[in-house]
Design a protein around this motif. Structure first.
Motif, mmCIF file in Angstrom:
data_model
loop_
_atom_site.group_PDB
_atom_site.id
_atom_site.type_symbol
_atom_site.label_atom_id
_atom_site.label_comp_id
_atom_site.label_asym_id
_atom_site.label_seq_id
_atom_site.Cartn_x
_atom_site.Cartn_y
_atom_site.Cartn_z
ATOM 1 N N PRO A 43 0.817 -1.219 0.000
ATOM 2 C CA PRO A 43 0.000 0.000 0.000
ATOM 3 C C PRO A 43 0.850 1.268 0.000
ATOM 4 O O PRO A 43 2.027 1.251 0.376
ATOM 5 C CB PRO A 43 -0.786 -0.124 1.305
ATOM 6 N N SER A 88 -2.002 4.225 3.922
ATOM 7 C CA SER A 88 -3.104 3.321 3.572
ATOM 8 C C SER A 88 -2.891 1.965 4.239
ATOM 9 O O SER A 88 -1.760 1.546 4.453
ATOM 10 C CB SER A 88 -3.191 3.138 2.055
ATOM 11 N N GLN A 141 -7.677 -5.940 7.126
ATOM 12 C CA GLN A 141 -6.828 -4.797 6.816
ATOM 13 C C GLN A 141 -5.831 -4.584 7.946
ATOM 14 O O GLN A 141 -6.223 -4.332 9.088
ATOM 15 C CB GLN A 141 -7.660 -3.524 6.629
ATOM 16 N N ALA A 195 -2.766 1.092 8.708
ATOM 17 C CA ALA A 195 -1.670 1.895 8.152
ATOM 18 C C ALA A 195 -0.683 2.315 9.233
ATOM 19 O O ALA A 195 0.527 2.398 8.982
ATOM 20 C CB ALA A 195 -2.247 3.130 7.447
#
Length: 268
Positions: free
Chosen positions: A168, A172, A218, A221
């Motif tokens: 990423p 992100s 996910q 970040a």
């Protein structure tokens, strides 16, 4: 989700049941026991949607034991951890019969006692193959005064198919996807590995996540700084699916089985 602070090293051979106890939320409470049996089925992805697996079983006595339970891992949690490349095989201390009888993916396999390591494993030492939906059943003959006769079955951890991985942009999250089972008896271990500094020459740190098997996660970040700074060639991700069962053949004995399958993915 934020990552917890860096932890002391986790064992790199996290395919074993012992490493899966590293997260306290995925283990049963410590139970006072007399006899303990641990069966480990370690799988790797293979062509044509199949997996290959090695199997061993060890038995020992102890005052207490803590067993990993895949059904308890129905949330998501991550932590930093160093990578320990130490490997080793399971060693037992009890003999509970001359041979165990294994039914694996519909085939009968004998697991004789290997004296050198005091454990049971297929005599040939070759990997066994299976597909999604297959199961394994182990029958223990038992030995009076040592361990009672018992039988245990587990649905084998299905071959795991990761989706594409993309590094990423800064700020992100890292998207990780796989073929979910959405089965509450299964769970996922994700290890995102990298060199901890821009000058690293080996993989020496990981983002280690215990996840529910719903097919997507996910990595935040805020936790990717060292990963993004790592040399590109040192970045990889390992996805592992695991499933457990246990039986208590009597009030002082526990027989536990864990099936795992994993695959390694390199970032482009």
């Amino acid at each position: 989700m934020s990552l917890s602070p860096r932890l002391s090293p986790l064992a790199a051979a996290f395919l074993s049941a012992a490493v899966l106890t590293a997260c306290s939320s995925i283990t049963d409470n410590t139970t006072t026991l007399g006899n303990y049996g641990a069966v480990t089925i370690t799988g790797k992805n293979a062509p044509a949607g199949r997996a290959t697996a090695t199997i061993n079983a060890v038995f020992f006595q102890g005052l207490s034991a803590t067993a990993p339970n895949s059904a308890l891992q129905q949330g998501d949690q991550c932590a930093y951890a160093l990578i320990d490349s130490t490997t080793g095989g399971a060693t037992g201390s009890l003999k509970v019969g001359e041979s165990l009888a294994l039914t694996f993916a519909g085939n009968s396999v004998a697991m004789p006692f290997a004296t050198a390591l005091s454990r049971y494993e297929p005599a040939t030492g070759t990997a066994l193959t299976y597909a999604a939906g297959d199961a394994a059943t182990l029958n223990v003959p038992g030995l009076a005064g040592t361990f009672p006769a018992a039988s245990i079955s587990v649905k084998l951890a299905e071959p795991i198919v990761p989706g594409p991985l993309v590094v990423p942009a800064t700020g992100s999250p890292l998207d990780v996807t796989w073929n979910a089972t959405n089965d509450p008896s299964a769970a996922i271990i994700l290890s995102v590995r990298y060199g901890a500094t821009a000058t690293a020459t080996i993989q020496n740190e990981q983002i280690y996540c215990a996840l529910k098997d719903d097919g997507a996660f996910q990595v935040p970040a805020s936790g990717l700084g060292a990963f993004l700074a790592s040399p590109r060639a040192l970045r990889s991700a390992t996805l592992l699916r695991w499933r457990t069962q246990e039986v208590r053949p009597d009030s002082t004995s526990l027989l536990h089985i864990v099936s795992t399958v994993d695959t390694i993915v390199r970032f482009p």
